[in-house]
Structures are given as C-alpha cells and as structure tokens.
Design an enzyme around this catalytic site. Sequence first.
Site, PDB file in Angstrom:
ATOM      1  N   VAL A 133      23.372  21.998  -6.557  1.00 28.97           N
ATOM      2  CA  VAL A 133      23.292  23.039  -5.534  1.00 28.97           C
ATOM      3  C   VAL A 133      22.919  24.383  -6.165  1.00 28.97           C
ATOM      4  O   VAL A 133      22.022  25.090  -5.683  1.00 28.97           O
ATOM      5  CB  VAL A 133      24.628  23.167  -4.764  1.00 28.97           C
ATOM      6  CG1 VAL A 133      24.552  24.285  -3.737  1.00 28.97           C
ATOM      7  CG2 VAL A 133      24.982  21.842  -4.088  1.00 28.97           C
ATOM      8  N   ARG A 165      28.949  24.998 -19.988  1.00 26.66           N
ATOM      9  CA  ARG A 165      28.220  24.504 -21.163  1.00 26.66           C
ATOM     10  C   ARG A 165      26.728  24.755 -20.983  1.00 26.66           C
ATOM     11  O   ARG A 165      26.011  23.923 -20.441  1.00 26.66           O
ATOM     12  CB  ARG A 165      28.455  23.004 -21.335  1.00 26.66           C
ATOM     13  CG  ARG A 165      29.927  22.616 -21.464  1.00 26.66           C
ATOM     14  CD  ARG A 165      30.062  21.147 -21.815  1.00 26.66           C
ATOM     15  NE  ARG A 165      31.427  20.683 -21.626  1.00 26.66           N
ATOM     16  CZ  ARG A 165      31.923  20.260 -20.457  1.00 26.66           C
ATOM     17  NH1 ARG A 165      31.141  20.231 -19.379  1.00 26.66           N
ATOM     18  NH2 ARG A 165      33.171  19.856 -20.365  1.00 26.66           N
ATOM     19  N   GLU A 187      29.866  28.363   5.061  1.00 21.74           N
ATOM     20  CA  GLU A 187      29.161  27.361   5.881  1.00 21.74           C
ATOM     21  C   GLU A 187      28.897  26.073   5.114  1.00 21.74           C
ATOM     22  O   GLU A 187      28.965  24.975   5.673  1.00 21.74           O
ATOM     23  CB  GLU A 187      27.841  27.959   6.375  1.00 21.74           C
ATOM     24  CG  GLU A 187      26.981  27.046   7.228  1.00 21.74           C
ATOM     25  CD  GLU A 187      27.590  26.788   8.604  1.00 21.74           C
ATOM     26  OE1 GLU A 187      28.061  25.659   8.811  1.00 21.74           O
ATOM     27  OE2 GLU A 187      27.611  27.693   9.462  1.00 21.74           O
ATOM     28  N   VAL A 241      31.348  22.561   4.829  1.00 24.91           N
ATOM     29  CA  VAL A 241      31.461  21.453   5.784  1.00 24.91           C
ATOM     30  C   VAL A 241      30.085  21.061   6.309  1.00 24.91           C
ATOM     31  O   VAL A 241      29.335  21.909   6.781  1.00 24.91           O
ATOM     32  CB  VAL A 241      32.361  21.832   6.984  1.00 24.91           C
ATOM     33  CG1 VAL A 241      32.519  20.648   7.934  1.00 24.91           C
ATOM     34  CG2 VAL A 241      33.730  22.306   6.513  1.00 24.91           C
ATOM     35  N   ILE A 284      24.078  21.527   7.966  1.00 22.94           N
ATOM     36  CA  ILE A 284      24.212  21.638   9.416  1.00 22.94           C
ATOM     37  C   ILE A 284      24.936  22.928   9.773  1.00 22.94           C
ATOM     38  O   ILE A 284      26.059  23.154   9.325  1.00 22.94           O
ATOM     39  CB  ILE A 284      25.006  20.447   9.995  1.00 22.94           C
ATOM     40  CG1 ILE A 284      24.412  19.129   9.521  1.00 22.94           C
ATOM     41  CG2 ILE A 284      25.025  20.517  11.513  1.00 22.94           C
ATOM     42  CD1 ILE A 284      25.235  17.920   9.916  1.00 22.94           C
ATOM     43  N   GLY A 303      23.471   7.884  -6.740  1.00 21.07           N
ATOM     44  CA  GLY A 303      23.956   9.247  -6.934  1.00 21.07           C
ATOM     45  C   GLY A 303      24.734   9.796  -5.758  1.00 21.07           C
ATOM     46  O   GLY A 303      25.116  10.960  -5.748  1.00 21.07           O
ATOM     47  N   LYS A 343      37.660  18.907   5.038  1.00 17.01           N
ATOM     48  CA  LYS A 343      36.740  19.449   6.038  1.00 17.01           C
ATOM     49  C   LYS A 343      37.411  19.519   7.416  1.00 17.01           C
ATOM     50  O   LYS A 343      37.212  20.477   8.163  1.00 17.01           O
ATOM     51  CB  LYS A 343      35.477  18.585   6.089  1.00 17.01           C
ATOM     52  CG  LYS A 343      34.631  18.741   4.818  1.00 17.01           C
ATOM     53  CD  LYS A 343      33.599  17.637   4.687  1.00 17.01           C
ATOM     54  CE  LYS A 343      32.713  17.856   3.465  1.00 17.01           C
ATOM     55  NZ  LYS A 343      31.883  16.662   3.150  1.00 17.01           N
ATOM     56  N   GLY A 367      23.729  17.106  -0.644  1.00 21.06           N
ATOM     57  CA  GLY A 367      22.472  17.210  -1.381  1.00 21.06           C
ATOM     58  C   GLY A 367      22.204  18.640  -1.795  1.00 21.06           C
ATOM     59  O   GLY A 367      22.658  19.584  -1.145  1.00 21.06           O
TER      60      GLY A 367
END
Lengths: 459, 459
Positions: free
Chosen positions: A18, A50, A134, A137, A141, A192, A210, A312
């Site tokens: 992210v 690291r 945001e 959760v 979306i 993954g 959540k 993702g």
Amino acid sequence: MASETGAVRVALLGCGTVGTEVVRLITEQADELAARVGARIELAGVAVRRPHRHPWLTENFPDLVTTDAGELVTRDDVDVVVEVIGGIEPVRGWLLEALKSGRSVVTANKALLAEDGPTLAEAADASGADLYYEAAVAGAIPLLRPLRESLAGDRITRVAGIVNGTSNFILSAMSSGGTSYADALEEATRLGYAEADPSADVDGYDAASKAAILASLAFHTRFTASDVHREGMRGVSSADVAAARRLGCTIKLLAICERVVATDGTESVSARVYPAMVPDSHPLAGVDGAYNAVFVEAEAAGQLMFYGQGAGGAPTASAVLGDLVAVARNRVGGGRGPRESAYASLPVRPIGEVPTRYHVDLEVADREGVLATIASEFARNGVSIAAVRQTGGVNGSVDRVDGSDRSQARLTVVTHSAPEAALSATVSALLDLDHVLGVAGVLRVEGLGRAVSALGMGE
Amino acid sequence: MASETGAVRVALLGCGTVGTEVVRLITEQADELAARVGARIELAGVAVRRPHRHPWLTENFPDLVTTDAGELVTRDDVDVVVEVIGGIEPVRGWLLEALKSGRSVVTANKALLAEDGPTLAEAADASGADLYYEAAVAGAIPLLRPLRESLAGDRITRVAGIVNGTSNFILSAMSSGGTSYADALEEATRLGYAEADPSADVDGYDAASKAAILASLAFHTRFTASDVHREGMRGVSSADVAAARRLGCTIKLLAICERVVATDGTESVSARVYPAMVPDSHPLAGVDGAYNAVFVEAEAAGQLMFYGQGAGGAPTASAVLGDLVAVARNRVGGGRGPRESAYASLPVRPIGEVPTRYHVDLEVADREGVLATIASEFARNGVSIAAVRQTGGVNGSVDRVDGSDRSQARLTVVTHSAPEAALSATVSALLDLDHVLGVAGVLRVEGLGRAVSALGMGE
C-alpha cells in the site's frame, strides 16, 4: 500549519504494497492533487524498519528514507502522518504523538482503530487535528465517508456484508470448485491473498475489527473488537458447502451490525461475524473472490449496496489518498472533518439473544418416530421448524421402517428465526437423545432482509 | 453566522413529497441531528406557492409557512437554504441571492445544476458559502460525495449506470412481463413513478442532466446537459426486448461518462445517455424497477458499484439531510466543503467518434448472396462483424435458396466496437441496397468493461 513553502507535507509510516502505491500516487499525480487541494502535497519522509528491503524506495527517494518513525512524526516540517504499517504497537504511540501535536492522521490500521479508536479520536479532538481512516474497512470502497457524512441525517438500522476478501476467496473456491478448505487456503496463500498465518482472516479477527469500526460509526457508540461476537470459517466443511447448495444457498463470512429495538423501546446493537448461508438470489451470494460488498439499511434511505475491491495495494492506496486530500484541504482552507460521535452509547446485545435462522444437519438413527421426537425437542426449546428434509442413510434407505438400528439417516432442519441461546439449548438436548447419533453441522441462514423469501419458506 | 440562539436555521423551498420528509426528519430527529452537528437545526420557514395544497404543513407548522420564497432566502434568521422545488426559474434567482449573501445551499435540483451549476458554484466561492447537491443524482445513493471526496486522490476513468428510475421501471416491465412500452408507461404513471408528461424521464433529459453533473465532478471539467449526447427510450420496442433476450441481454437506459485518451495522448470526455443492451451476467442487468445503480471505475480503486433507491420522498430526503448536516457542521465548526473544480477543462468527444458495439436487426430479401453483400458493406465502412444470425423470414424459410424474392428473412448482426459515425454510414449504405428491405432496429451493446466476454464473442 502548512509548511513555509505552502505545501502540505506528509510523513509516511510503512512502505509495503500500500505504501509504495501511496508514494507513487503522491509523486506521479502531484499536479492533479495540487489542483484538488489548493496546495502541493509533498512527502517529508518515509519511515521503514529495514531500508534494504525497499530497493525501489531507497533508489528513487534516498533522501526521504528514515528508520526513526518516532522522530519523523513530530518533525517541524511534517503536517500530516499517513500510517500503513498496521498492528497495535509501536504504531499507537506514534499516531498519538502526531495527533497530540496537532498533526492530522490518515491510517488504514483497522486493528488499532478497533482496539483503541476512542483514544485516538480524543487526542484528535483535543488538538483540533483530523483523523481519517477510510482504508481501514473495505479497501477502496467508499463506505466510512458515506456512513459518517452522507447518511448523517438518517438513522442507520443495519450494516451487513462481506468485508474480508481472503476468507471470501477461500469460500468462493470451495463453493465453485468443490475444493476443500485446506486446498483453497493453499491457493489463497500462493496467490498472495492469505498471510503465512491466516488466522486474522479465517478466524474472523479482521472482519470483527471492521465490524467494530462500522458499528461505531453507524450507531454513534464506541465499540471495540471485543464487543463483536466472532466465529471463524475454519469449521466450514465441503459437506456444509454442499448442504448450502442443496438449499439454494452459498456460504459467506458475514459481518453484521444492527440496531435492535426491544419491545419496551430500549435499543441495543448486535455486532457479529460468522459464516452463514445466504440465498443465491441475494446479491451478496454473487460477490466472489477477493471482492467486498456491504449493505447499508437506513430508515429514510432504504437499502443501499456498496461493492468493490476490499484489499490490494492500489485500491487501498486510493482510499488513503482520498483521505489525504480531505485532510490537506482542511489544512489549507481551515475547518476539520466530522467528529467521532458516541452520544448514543447503545449497549451491546449478547449473542444469545440475537435471533437468526439456522440450518441443522443431524445424523439420526433410521427408525420410526425419530422425526417426531426431534421435532418436539425443537418445540420444547421454542425453536420453530420451517422445513425438514430426510436424506439417505449411510447403511440404510430413507424408507426403512423396520425399527432396526443398524442404519442411520441424515435429517436437515431449517428453523424460523430463533435466539442463539434457544438453538444452543436445542442442540444440547438433541445430543442427549438416543436417536441422534451426531450433529454434523450447524450454520446460520441470513436472509439479510428482503431475500428471505427466496428460501421459499417465508419467515 | 449561526443565529443568535446558536441554532442553524433553515429555509425550505418547496414542500412536496421530498420536502414533507425533510420537515418530518428535521423535527422528529431534532435531538439526534443536534448531537451530530453540535448545534440544533431549526426550520426558519417553508416557502410554498399554494399553502392550501399543503394541509399537513399548514396544520402542524402554521407559523413557518410563507408564499414569498424570495424574501425568505435572505431573511436575517436564515443560515441555510434547502431547495426541493426543481426547475430552472424562478429557483435560480433565489439560490443565487442566498449564495451571494453567504447562505449555504442544499439542493436536489439536477436540471438547474446541469444547466447553470458553474454560476451557482462561483457565487458560493465568492461568498464562502457551501453548495451541496447529493440528492440531485441517484436519490439516496451516496454517489457525489464519494466522487468528490473519497476518490479525490484517484483518477476516475468511467462513471456508468442506471440513473433514471422511471425509465428503468418501464424497461423492467417490458423485459420481464412482455408488456408493451405504452402499457408499461401507463402502469408507471398509475403507480406514481412517471409524471403526466413523462418526457423528462423517457426521453432521457433527466438522465442527461445527471450525466452532466457526474461528468463534471468525475473529470474536473464543466459540462452542461447540452454536452451530453441523448437518446431516449420511446423507440425501444417489444421486438427489441425480445432480440436482446435472444442474445442473453437486457435493455437498460444508461448514462455513461468516460475519459478517453487518444493515440496522441490528448484526453477528452464522452458523456452520453441511450438505451443499450447489457449482458444478463452484468450486475446492471439485474437492477430492476425504480432502483438505480452506478459503476465507477478509477485507476487505483478499480471498479466500484453503488446501488440503492434513486428516487422517492424518504430516500431523497435522506440525501438532503446528509448534506444539511455537513453544511451545518461547517457553519458551526468553521471551514467549507470541497470546492467545485474545473481545472482539467477536458473537451467533449463528439458522439460520432465514440466507439461502441452495435446490434443491428435487418429485414432482408431471402436470397442467395445477401449475407456476402451486407458483410462487405460493413467492411467497406470499417465496421467489423462479431456475429451474424439469420432467422426465419416472414413468408419463407431460412433455408430457402431458390433465389425467389417473394420471401424475406431477418438478419441480426452484432458488431465489434465501432465509432457511431461508421455505424451510421453503414446503416445508410445498407438501406440503399436492393437486398435490404428495412432496418428493424439498431441498439448499442454495452459490455461495460469486464462483462463483454459474457457475450461469448470476445472483443
């Protein structure tokens, strides 16, 4: 408190999937972001534990990298802290420091918010800083902003949906491919989606965090993850999936938060996470793979659905950037985002009192009178039966009526809505019966309102 | 500028279905709203043209009723103006007056916003007032706030969906019940979905206004309704509906706004409204009755869907109240909502250049060589054919190969993506052919991205 250059300067904590996307968006879309904010957004520093594990970052932005997050968050040239590390400690301390010193915080940290959100919110309130989350959760979306702002003039009655993509991926694979839980988990790990330790996802901890955040926003009451009744999905077997299919249902791991009004008018909130059968006709049944979908019901707005990618790098970064733009606009133009509100202070309804429908799979002796005995046990505990189906026994035929006990059959019972406590009492009592050889499975059936009739049984 | 009592005082313009719900929510949920805003929200006045038509209002709130909206909007004790009358004049003048004097405006007026939104936005900017209008598009569905705020750090590439409930109700009835357009319209009128003059809905004006608003927010460019290519749904016949069904599709009136990048890198925006075939596997195909659903695609967030009630008193009032709470919070706490932004100034792409797939129904002479002639006409105009199906003629069999011209057949062609100009040229050329007796129908096929493959033809 924008820096001397007029830019809004950002300290980024963490640079995994992210964080990398956040860096990319801030730098590649700098001009567009500046046009939207009214000032440039600049990275002041990126803290990673690291640095050698982040070659892209250290090669392209060597001057930004630091290993000292604690120093970074209160540096003079930092206006906003964006946190995408996750976990409780040591992140909590850094974010509290930032908020106390008036720096706004954007975070995707659902675990921390679900455990200690109120402390963060209080620190933000005290210093006049913003706290936005945001991305915590349902990934990309837009869900928290609609709950906090769009529906701020309405009364939300229910928030329910699929908020964990990993478990949904596993259940989708089990459902569509007849894969076992173990094989589906292995595939999720290979792709993954699942961590080396999948507990947070498959045991429902992630969804419970959540649910606590959603319930807090929807019902203006402070809930923590420990207020959420949680059952994971490890126990869902291929037989359960097959049983669901026979009933025209699909098994989904649901997070459900609802306002319950007792007959005396007192209100409480039920927040719970568990695998449940959902009728195939319900939109949630069709939400496959790593997607998330959440239904929101409000008194005036009626039923709303939000659907999209729940995890993702890029989708989560999109949510983080949306918050960052809001926070930066507030810095530039004055003003703050909406406060956390906990004025309602509704109590948590114990799971034992929460009524749902149940699907109960029993292994029974294939003898005359079994059904009558079992049905009266349900009745004695106040659980009303909606439908019963008896299927072929292991050794005998369903039509065997000779009274022998060499054979067994399977009895599937679907109940009308009953409190969990009554169902548990029923199951215990059934296990004491000679005729009942075992309880093969107990799963809730969630019609989620309008789709209940799709079971063809009414309510 | 909150009034002396500390309350935020509201002038309501209009008190029809939506306005009545707004009055009800403001008065019945006064305490909850106060807790959310940090100050009470009070009605300062309600302007209606003919008070005797509003017995509920005049009985319960006689002191609030006025017929002089122009006086009300700039009265000293008014902080915020909420407008639910609709139409361009005389509403435009009142809202401009309010904004110029620093009063914030919440409106559901899509026609006015689509025609003259920039003038309103400039007046708001000049005085520092807020202009919110969530209720103008897709009723209760939180859509504009996510576009303006949640996705403010992302780049939106497409907004597409069903934004007119009345036309969707009619198309749903035609599709599920085999009802004719006239009968379905009559039912919609009887149920109160359609106005006495249904033109705004069935001719696509309403959807075009909403598309202009969506495109303006999504692409940071000022679009008016006249920038939107508009085709209504009056021309959709039962035969079209049946043809769609044979193809595994459903006909929906779609509003589509998309960012198009030309090969030389220049960007433009296509905004259009028309009936189109949608594959049944696509989530929009299942959106029935008066519901709305909108897909949003952004570079980082990926694909999102928003679903809910697009019209009706209570749902629209929910959206109005959400905006009112936001505006009131800004009054109380300082600050303003996000500005309108038009920095991108993207040009409108002419409809002639917009590529879509087409479904073309031709009545042809049932003769040898017809298909070859027609296919070469498509090719000559640069339109690539994806599939062809010939079905029984009116007088003859599809297998008739005797060269006689007494019979005719129907030829259904589905094309690959082609610009509208190329398709129009093809249709004109086909009509000049001796073999072509008529063009029974031309409908676009919108795969809306991922669902194109559901046609089983690839792209």
